[in-house]
Structures are given as structure tokens and as C-alpha cells.
Design an enzyme around this catalytic site. Structure first.
Site, PDB file in Angstrom:
ATOM      1  N   ARG A 533       0.852  -1.190   0.000  1.00 27.41           N
ATOM      2  CA  ARG A 533       0.000   0.000   0.000  1.00 27.41           C
ATOM      3  C   ARG A 533       0.891   1.244   0.000  1.00 27.41           C
ATOM      4  O   ARG A 533       1.753   1.395   0.866  1.00 27.41           O
ATOM      5  CB  ARG A 533      -0.915  -0.006   1.224  1.00 27.41           C
ATOM      6  CG  ARG A 533      -1.790   1.247   1.353  1.00 27.41           C
ATOM      7  CD  ARG A 533      -2.764   1.100   2.507  1.00 27.41           C
ATOM      8  NE  ARG A 533      -3.505   2.316   2.745  1.00 27.41           N
ATOM      9  CZ  ARG A 533      -3.266   3.175   3.731  1.00 27.41           C
ATOM     10  NH1 ARG A 533      -2.299   2.918   4.597  1.00 27.41           N
ATOM     11  NH2 ARG A 533      -3.984   4.266   3.874  1.00 27.41           N
ATOM     12  N   HIS A 577      -3.084  11.133   0.709  1.00 28.97           N
ATOM     13  CA  HIS A 577      -2.631  10.732   2.045  1.00 28.97           C
ATOM     14  C   HIS A 577      -2.141  11.988   2.769  1.00 28.97           C
ATOM     15  O   HIS A 577      -0.947  12.221   2.935  1.00 28.97           O
ATOM     16  CB  HIS A 577      -1.507   9.695   1.931  1.00 28.97           C
ATOM     17  CG  HIS A 577      -1.235   8.960   3.212  1.00 28.97           C
ATOM     18  ND1 HIS A 577      -1.448   7.613   3.358  1.00 28.97           N
ATOM     19  CD2 HIS A 577      -0.783   9.376   4.400  1.00 28.97           C
ATOM     20  CE1 HIS A 577      -1.124   7.235   4.572  1.00 28.97           C
ATOM     21  NE2 HIS A 577      -0.707   8.301   5.224  1.00 28.97           N
ATOM     22  N   GLU A 623      -7.508   8.488   6.152  1.00 28.93           N
ATOM     23  CA  GLU A 623      -7.822   9.114   7.447  1.00 28.93           C
ATOM     24  C   GLU A 623      -8.396  10.525   7.307  1.00 28.93           C
ATOM     25  O   GLU A 623      -7.915  11.470   7.939  1.00 28.93           O
ATOM     26  CB  GLU A 623      -6.583   9.137   8.339  1.00 28.93           C
ATOM     27  CG  GLU A 623      -6.060   7.754   8.687  1.00 28.93           C
ATOM     28  CD  GLU A 623      -4.828   7.799   9.586  1.00 28.93           C
ATOM     29  OE1 GLU A 623      -4.339   8.914   9.879  1.00 28.93           O
ATOM     30  OE2 GLU A 623      -4.362   6.731  10.005  1.00 28.93           O
ATOM     31  N   ASN A 756      -7.481   2.036   9.807  1.00 26.94           N
ATOM     32  CA  ASN A 756      -6.164   2.236  10.411  1.00 26.94           C
ATOM     33  C   ASN A 756      -6.353   2.187  11.924  1.00 26.94           C
ATOM     34  O   ASN A 756      -6.947   3.100  12.508  1.00 26.94           O
ATOM     35  CB  ASN A 756      -5.565   3.574   9.990  1.00 26.94           C
ATOM     36  CG  ASN A 756      -5.258   3.624   8.514  1.00 26.94           C
ATOM     37  OD1 ASN A 756      -5.349   2.611   7.825  1.00 26.94           O
ATOM     38  ND2 ASN A 756      -4.879   4.784   8.019  1.00 26.94           N
ATOM     39  N   TYR A 758      -4.749   1.512  15.820  1.00 24.57           N
ATOM     40  CA  TYR A 758      -3.545   1.454  16.634  1.00 24.57           C
ATOM     41  C   TYR A 758      -3.821   1.276  18.128  1.00 24.57           C
ATOM     42  O   TYR A 758      -2.996   0.707  18.831  1.00 24.57           O
ATOM     43  CB  TYR A 758      -2.720   2.742  16.456  1.00 24.57           C
ATOM     44  CG  TYR A 758      -2.107   2.870  15.087  1.00 24.57           C
ATOM     45  CD1 TYR A 758      -0.873   2.307  14.807  1.00 24.57           C
ATOM     46  CD2 TYR A 758      -2.759   3.556  14.072  1.00 24.57           C
ATOM     47  CE1 TYR A 758      -0.298   2.422  13.549  1.00 24.57           C
ATOM     48  CE2 TYR A 758      -2.193   3.673  12.816  1.00 24.57           C
ATOM     49  CZ  TYR A 758      -0.963   3.105  12.559  1.00 24.57           C
ATOM     50  OH  TYR A 758      -0.406   3.220  11.310  1.00 24.57           O
ATOM     51  N   GLU A 798      -3.688  -0.189   8.223  1.00 25.72           N
ATOM     52  CA  GLU A 798      -2.539   0.179   9.047  1.00 25.72           C
ATOM     53  C   GLU A 798      -2.695  -0.437  10.423  1.00 25.72           C
ATOM     54  O   GLU A 798      -3.757  -0.325  11.047  1.00 25.72           O
ATOM     55  CB  GLU A 798      -2.411   1.710   9.179  1.00 25.72           C
ATOM     56  CG  GLU A 798      -1.938   2.411   7.931  1.00 25.72           C
ATOM     57  CD  GLU A 798      -1.719   3.903   8.161  1.00 25.72           C
ATOM     58  OE1 GLU A 798      -1.512   4.295   9.331  1.00 25.72           O
ATOM     59  OE2 GLU A 798      -1.749   4.675   7.181  1.00 25.72           O
TER      60      GLU A 798
END
Length: 906
Positions: A533, A577, A623, A756, A758, A798
Site C-alpha cells: 500500500r 494521504h 484518514e 487504520n 492502533y 494500518e
């Protein structure tokens, strides 16, 4: 039968046997040689045909180019002719106008003459009449004569004046006409010159066309010769096949002859067997005697070799024990119970068991009783033994301060590996020992440390075949070359050069993937990545945001995609991005203007056209919901500058335009490209998982609000065509609204959602506290999306673990990232139950493949599977231990990967 007859029979038998074997060998060799010769000839013919086809295509393209040039020359000449004809017409019109002016002036003079003549006659008659009435007095006559003379002089002066004006007018018109004639002559000379140029260019094009026609004729002649040669080759093939059939027939005859001879030999042998029996018995007796002696010698030799193997194995164990002991003690400090490897020594090799002295390195490194003898266990009685917990320092130094990653060299072969491991683990240990005992024990540390968690129990084969594993990067964070090959600044360039990043770093060079993409793609292939990606820099492809495409930027992304496809790696491409051209920010404030929708759609159209034949997965924005978070939404790098007031309108306005830009790009792709290119398109969101601190009503309500203002903010419009109810209630008119047409376009405007993820965030009625790398949050997030949005297709784009303070290449912590390995293992393992429960999860991407400029941390935070030395002008890459783990995990899908390169500096 006497001895001589027996010898003759034996000799005849051996002769026939040798003849049979020789004949069979000759037949096999001839057949093999014939097949090889035929295959080589066939390959040569195929290569010749391909070469001729290539020449035909090249000549056809040249002919087409010549035709195009000729047509272009014709069009240019026609245009010039039309222009010259127009100029000539204009000159003719000017001459006609001049002539008409001269004629008009002449008519005017005649008109004046006609008008003045009656006046003159009238004045003369009046003077004569006046003289007659007054008589013949002399004074009156004299006065009348003077009056007449004065009138005639006046009239003559007027006529002279008109004559002079007329002549001046004629001279002026004559000069103008002469100028026009000069211009016309010059135009005709230019026209004649253009005609001559056209004639010469036409002749040159005619020569080129004649040459092209000659080439085509030669090519057609060659093709005719090729066809004739093909027919000749077909005839040769028929002849060769006939020869092959004849050869096979001869082979059958030979086989029948050999069979006949074999039968005769058998009959001869049976007829003489009685006479040969005594001799055979004596031979058997002698061979048995020799076999007994040989067996005795073999047993003694085997015993000697076994002793040598045992001594070699125990010496290996003695040299390995200090390092294993050190590894065991270090793993205990992290709260994991390890096992002390003990091998029970057999009674026969009691004297050969090594004993570690107290002064050895292993005894100095830990408190383990190293005087205890190692025991070699038999496979039937092998057991594990638990050791007591041992406390050591938290940060042991495995290597010296001048640690460097060396190139691998082949080590001496290993005789045996202890069998306390799983077969797959034992195979990896053997590979490590063959590669380098130095790195093997580094990896064995990892094995012991994670044995209880079952690290190697996880396999790529546990996941569906359509599930994709990969890694990712982004353009500005990793690409570099910020001012090269026509790229212009993006909003991120402007932001970082104002010194507003966490460590004052910029992406001018970053990881320099722009110049090192081929090396990086090779590393991906060797790692076994199935997908990669990355994002396209809008500022590199269309530097001004709209208008002309930068050919060098287009060439770079074509080369990168082609390199990935050549290695079988699937590209996942993000269009935006965080970065877009600074020119759009200066022109109309970027996201905040609806003009952005049109420019983004045109940019997406270029990407779909140029790369869509190879790219099958598109992400419109990465995002975009980060624009609305309080700690980033009003920051320059995200293109939004907020005004004062509560609630702040700019993030909602910008996000609204981003959603409409997304739906416009999706509509374009579905109507124009998707049916032909067979791809998919979606959007990737930053998705924290929020949980209430307590089960109180206020904490649960605060959690629902956080989810609505982060995940649902973008997902609900894209799925259902409306903003979340909580947002509509709280924001009122501050939140933009969708028209009916926009709502209909928004519903279902996705093929997948990228996530994404985390961390997990603990929420109460007052605060929201992030807790990084929390276990078990991925299934909860996927379960929420499955229930609320009807189980859409999702990919985790991600997921990664950051480390800090490992910039020093001499520090082993720069490479031994066991916490990242533990995080990746738990994250991947946590996805299995959700997939088995029906969640439509289709992929997992590690962030990131390389270290780069992080949004929140600059170059101080490292997410890469590969470490990048940013102090090195060449940006050298070094594999971390996590890259080895990920390679081993992906290698279980049947792909053969040479992991030795993972331990060599690039």
C-alpha cells in the site's frame, strides 16, 4: 560339466547381458539426443517467428507514423494556403477601395466644376446688364471691368486650389496603391516560397514513404520466405516423425531380439544349473564368511563414528550453553517462564559429557547452577523440565557497543539439533545454524521468549486464500525527492518547512524511496509480501493541482507499479494521504472550497486512466476523519485553518467537501472504469476503539459521542447517506447538509472500508485517555462495524508498533524489536475468531514497511519492519527482527523465501 565348459557358459551369458545393456543404453541415448535436437530446432523456429513478428509490428508502427506526419504536413500546407489566399483577397479589396476613392474624388471635382460654371456665367451676365442700364459713361465701364476682372481672378484662384488639392489627393492615393502593390508582391513571393518548401517537404515525405514501402515489401517477402520455410520445416517434421516411428519400430525389433536372447540364456542357464550348483555353493560359503568379517568391521566402524558424533554434539552443546543461559535469564525479566534445556547423558557416553566451569561466561552471566551436567535424552523419554524464576538486569547487553550487522557466511554443517522443538521450529533452527550460529542464537532468544504464547503456532494457512497480507508507506513520509523532476510543494512541504513538526524534520529526502524503489520492491518479494500500500503524490503527478500532467512523475509511478506487478505484489494505491498541492490551498483554501471536488475528480480520472489497468484497489482518502479531531483538525498540515468560535465550522465544512469528493471519484470509477478494469474502490479511516471507563450512563453516553464523531462521521454518510443523529443534534446548522441528489449518490458509495487501527481509548464523561497497543480491540471494532453497517468488506490498512530511541545502529535494540513481534502476533491472531464468526475481513497491512517521517513523532518514532539509517546520506536499510518473523509467517503459504538476506545490511 568341466570347468572350461562352465567358464564358456558364464562368458556367453555375460556377453549377452552386456550386449543387451549396451543396446538399451544406445537406444535411450539416441532417443534423448533426437528429442533434444528436435526441441532445439523447434525453439529456434519459434524464436525466428517471434523476431519476424516484432519486426512486422515495428515497421507497421513506422508506416503509421509516416502517414501521420504526411497528413500533418498536408494540413499545415492547406492552412498556409488558406491564409495566403486570405491575405491576397484583402490586398485586392484594398486596391478596389483605393480605386473607388479616386473615382469618387474625380466625380466630386466634376460636380464642383458643374456647380461653379453657372455661377461664373451668371456673374458675367450681371456685370454686362449693369453696364447697359447705367449708359456708356466711361467711369462706370471702368468700374465694371475692374469688378469683372476681380471676379474672374477669384474664380480662377478657386479652380487652381481645387486642382492642387486634386493633384495632391491623386499623388497620395498613388503612393498608397504602390505600397499595396509592394505588399502584394511580397505576399506572393512568400506564397511562392511556401509552395517551394511544401514541394520539397512533400518530396522528402514521398522518399520516406517509398523507403517504408520498400521495407514493407521486404518484410512481406521475408514473411513469404518464412511461410515457405515453415512449410519446409513442416515437411522436415513429418520426415523426422517418420524416422522416429521407424526408430521405434527398430527398437521394438531390438527388444524382441533381446527377449529371445534372454530366453535362450535362461534355457542355457537352467540346463547347466545342476553342474554349476557345487561351484555356487562354494562361492556362497566364501561370501558368507567374508560378510561376517565385514559385519564385524562395520559394527566397530559404526561404534567409532557414533562416539565421534556424540563428542561433536556435546562440544556444540557446551559452547551454546552460556548463550542459552543468558537468553533464559533475560527472558525471565519480562515475566515469561522459560525452560532450562537439559539433556540426559547416556550411560555409554558418561565420560564425554561436558561440565561448565564456574569461571565460564555462562556462569558469570546468571545465577544458574551451570555445574549440573547436561543430559542427552532419548526420543522415547524426552521431557521438558521447568526451572525456577531468576531475576537479572532489565537491559542486558547481548553484544558489544560496536555492534554491526555482518554479512552471512556459511558455517560448518551441523550434525544434530535437540528434538525438544516442534518439527517446523527444528527446521528453522537448522537453517539458522547453517546460516550463522551468531544469528541463530539471536533468533533462539526470540523462540524461547515467545514459546509460551505460541508464536510459531500461527500460520498464513490459517487464513482464507483470498485474505491478503502486506505492508504500507505513504508518499510524503517515505518517498523523498521533494524538489526533483517537476514536483512542486504540497501543503505538508509548507508546514514542515515552517519548523512545526515534532523534531523539526522534513520529508525532503525521507527514506528516499523515489530513488531506491527497485531495491525496496525486491525486499518485499523476499519477505513474501502479497500486497503493498502506497500513495501517489498529487504534487508530483499534477504539480499545480489541475492542468498539465508531469511526465516524470507519471513515469515514476508507472515504473513502481510495474516493478510490483512483475514480482506478483498487488498494489493498493491511495490518492490522497494528507497531502495535496499548495497551489490549491493558495487559490481557494483547499478542502474548504467546493472547487476542490472538481479538481480531485479530475486528478482521480488521470490516475484511473494511467494506472487502472494494473491497480485493482483504490483508496480515495487516507484518514480524512483526522481533520475533525480536536488535536489535529485545526492544524495546517491537514489543510484546515479554523476561526474562533464554538463549535468551529471549518472542520465540518472541509470534511463535507472530502465526502463529496470521495463520492464523485467513486461515481466516476464505477461508471467509466470499473467494468473494464475489474477493480474496487473505497476509503480508509482512522478508527480508534472507544470503551467507557465504567458502566455508568454518563460514561456510556460519552463513549457513544466519541464513536459518532470519529467512526460514524464518515461511515454513516457513505453507507446510509446521512450524518449521525448525535452530530445533527449537537451541531445544528454548523453541520452542512446533503441535498437529495447527493444523498442518493452517497448511499453505498464504497466497495470496502480501510481501517487504520492502533489503540483503544478509555472514555468517561470528562476525558478520553488513549491506551496504545491494547489487546483485544480489533475484534470489538470489527464487531461494531459488522452490526451497524451490515457487515461491509473491510481491510486493516494500518496496524503497527512504534519504538523510540533506537537510532544508534550499534545498539542491538535497533534490530531486536521483540515487542513489535509480540504485538503483530497478537493482532493477527485476534483476527482469526472474527473471520470464523463471519466478519468480512479481507486483509491486514503492517505499518510500516520502512521507517519514515511520522505524523505524530517525526523521525523519533519508528514503525518500520526495516530500519532506515537517516544519518546516512544513502538511507541504508537494515532488517529488524520483526521482518524476519513476518517473513517466516508469510513463508508458510508455500512461497520459498531466502531469509539469509534479512541479516545483511543493504
Amino acid at each position: 560339466m568341466n570347468f572350461s565348459e562352465r567358464g564358456k557358459c558364464k562368458k556367453a551369458f555375460n556377453t549377452l547381458l552386456f550386449m543387451y545393456k549396451d543396446l538399451q543404453q544406445v537406444i535411450n541415448e539416441d532417443r534423448k539426443l533426437f528429442k533434444e535436437r528436435f526441441q532445439l530446432q523447434q525453439d529456434q523456429w519459434v524464436a525466428d517467428v517471434h523476431d519476424l513478428e516484432d519486426e512486422v509490428s515495428i515497421l507497421k508502427s513506422k508506416v503509421i507514423e509516416a502517414e501521420l506526419d504526411r497528413n500533418l504536413a498536408y494540413r499545415k500546407m492547406d492552412l498556409m494556403l488558406s491564409m495566403k489566399q486570405r491575405d491576397s483577397c484583402l490586398l485586392k479589396l484594398k486596391l478596389e477601395y483605393a480605386e473607388s476613392d479616386v473615382g469618387g474624388f474625380r466625380e466630386y471635382i466634376d460636380y464642383l466644376t458643374r456647380k461653379l460654371s453657372p455661377l461664373i456665367e451668371k456673374s458675367g451676365s450681371e456685370c454686362s446688364n449693369r453696364n447697359k442700364r447705367k449708359g456708356g459713361r466711361k467711369s462706370i465701364y471702368m468700374g465694371t471691368a475692374m469688378e469683372e476682372e476681380r471676379c474672374s481672378k477669384v474664380l480662377e484662384s478657386e479652380l487652381e486650389k481645387l486642382k492642387r488639392d486634386y493633384e495632391a489627393f491623386l499623388s497620395r492615393k498613388d503612393s498608397e496603391v504602390s505600397g499595396m502593390l509592394i505588399d502584394r508582391n511580397f505576399a506572393w513571393s512568400q506564397f511562392e516560397k511556401m509552395g517551394r518548401d511544401y514541394t520539397s517537404s512533400q518530396q522528402s515525405h514521398r522518399v520516406e514513404l517509398e523507403q517504408a514501402n520498400e521495407k514493407i515489401e521486404k518484410l512481406l517477402t521475408g514473411m513469404g520466405q518464412l511461410e515457405s520455410s515453415n512449410s519446409e520445416k513442416d515437411e522436415i517434421i513429418v520426415k523426422l516423425k517418420a524416422e522416429l516411428a521407424k526408430f521405434e519400430a527398430d527398437t521394438d525389433v531390438s527388444k524382441r531380439e533381446i527377449s529371445r536372447l534372454t530366453k535362450e540364456v535362461a534355457m542355457l542357464r537352467n540346463s547347466k544349473v545342476a553342474s554349476l550348483t557345487p561351484g555356487l555353493n562354494s562361492c556362497t560359503t566364501r561370501s558368507q564368511t567374508r560378510g561376517t568379517e565385514t559385519q564385524k568391521l562395520s559394527k566397530s566402524e559404526i561404534s567409532r563414528l557414533s562416539k565421534e558424533v556424540a563428542m561433536s554434539r556435546n562440544s556444540k552443546a557446551a559452547s551454546c550453553t552460556p548463550v542459552l543461559t543468558s537468553c533464559t535469564t533475560r527472558s525471565q525479566t519480562r515475566g515469561m517462564e522459560t525452560q532450562k534445556v537439559s539433556m540426559r547423558r547416556s550411560k555409554n557416553s558418561h565420560s564425554r559429557s561436558p561440565v561448565l566451569n564456574k569461571g565460564s561466561p555462562g556462569s558469570q552471566a546468571s545465577d544458574i547452577n551451570v555445574n549440573k551436567k547436561l543430559e542427552v535424552t532419548e526420543p522415547s523419554t524426552r521431557k521438558r523440565k521447568q526451572n525456577e524464576k531468576i531475576s537479572v538486569t532489565d537491559n542486558p547487553k547481548l553484544f558489544t557497543s560496536t555492534f554491526k550487522v555482518p554479512k552471512l557466511k556459511d558455517a560448518s554443517p551441523v550434525k544434530e539439533v535437540p528434538r525438544l522443538l516442534h518439527p517446523q521450529q527444528r527446521e528453522m533452527v537448522m537453517r539458522g545454524l547453517r546460516m550463522s550460529s551468531y544469528y541463530f542464537f539471536l533468533f533462539f532468544l526470540l523462540l524461547l521468549q515467545h514459546r509460551s504464547a505460541g508464536v510459531f503456532a500461527l500460520s498464513r494457512l490459517d487464513f482464507p486464500s483470498d485474505f491478503v497480507f502486506g505492508a504500507g508507506v505513504s508518499a510524503y513520509q517515505h518517498e523523498g525527492a521533494a524538489a526533483e523532476d517537476g514536483r512542486k510543494p504540497s501543503i505538508w512541504d509548507t508546514f514542515v518547512h515552517q519548523g512545526k513538526t515534532f523534531d523539526k524534520g522534513t520529508g525532503d529526502i525521507a527514506a528516499d524511496q523515489y530513488h531506491k524503489y527497485k531495491e525496496d520492491v525486491k525486499r518485499m518479494h523476499e519477505m513474501g509480501l502479497e500486497a503493498y500500500r502506497f500513495s501517489i503524490s498529487w504534487s508530483r503527478l499534477i504539480p499545480d493541482g489541475h492542468g498539465a500532467v508531469n511526465p516524470k512523475g507519471l513515469n515514476y509511478y508507472n515504473n513502481l507499479i510495474n516493478e510490483l506487478v512483475s514480482y506478483g505484489i498487488e498494489p493498493h494505491v491511495t490518492l490522497s494521504h494528507f497531502d495535496y498541492p499548495q497551489a490549491l490551498q493558495d487559490e481557494y483554501k483547499g478542502f474548504e472550497s467546493r472547487k476542490f471536488i472538481e479538481d480531485f475528480t479530475a486528478y482521480a480520472d488521470v490516475c484511473f486512466t494511467e494506472f487502472g489497468d494494473r491497480v485493482k484497489t483504490w483508496i480515495t482518502f487516507n484518514e480524512p476523519n483526522i481533520v475533525g479531531y480536536g488535536f489535529t483538525g485545526c492544524s495546517s498540515p491537514f489543510g484546515v485553518n479554523c476561526s474562533v468560535g464554538v463549535p468551529i465550522p471549518e472542520p465540518y465544512k472541509a470534511s463535507h467537501n472530502i465526502i463529496l469528493s470521495h463520492v464523485a471519484a467513486v461515481h466516476l470509477y464505477r461508471t467509466k472504469y470499473q467494468e473494464k478494469q475489474k477493480g474496487q474502490i473505497g476509503i480508509t479511516l482512522l478508527t480508534f476503539w472507544f470503551e467507557p471507563v465504567t458502566n455508568s450512563v454518563l460514561d456510556i453516553a460519552a463513549t457513544d459521542k466519541e464513536i459518532a464523531f470519529s467512526i460514524d462521521w464518515f461511515m454513516e454518510p457513505i453507507v446510509y447517506g446521512r450524518y449521525p443523529a448525535i452530530m445533527r443534534q449537537r451541531l445544528g446548522s454548523t453541520l452542512p447538509h446533503f441535498t437529495e441528489k447527493e444523498t442518493n449518490m452517497l448511499k453505498g458509495s464504497f466497495d470496502f472500508f480501510g481501517l487504520n487501527h492502533y489503540m483503544i481509548v478509555k472514555v468517561d464523561q470528562h476525558t478520553a485517555t488513549p491506551s496504545e497497543h491494547e489487546d483485544g480491540s480489533i475484534p470489538k471494532l470489527l464487531g461494531y462495524i459488522k452490526e451497524k453497517y451490515n457487515n461491509p468488506t473491510v481491510l486493516i490498512h494500518e496496524s503497527g508498533y512504534s519504538t523510540e530511541g533506537d537510532d544508534d545502529p550499534s545498539n542491538p535494540a535497533s534490530y531486536i524489536d521483540t515487542k513489535r513481534i509480540e504485538f503483530l502476533h497478537k493482532s493477527i491472531q485476534s483476527m482469526l475468531p472474527t473471520i470464523r464468526n463471519g466478519t468480512n475481513l479481507k486483509g491486514y497491512f503492517v505499518w510500516s514497511f520502512l521507517d519514515g517521517l511520522e505524523v505524530f513523532g517525526g523521525y523519533d518514532k519508528h514503525f518500520g519492519l526495516y530500519r532506515v539509517d537517516f544519518s546516512d546520506r544513502n538511507r541504508r536499510r537494515y532488517p529488524r527482527l520483526s521482518s524476519y518473523w513476518y517473513t517466516n509467517f508469510l513463508a508458510k503459504n508455500g512461497r520459498k523465501t531466502d531469509t539469509s538476506i534479512l541479516f545483511a545490511a543493504s
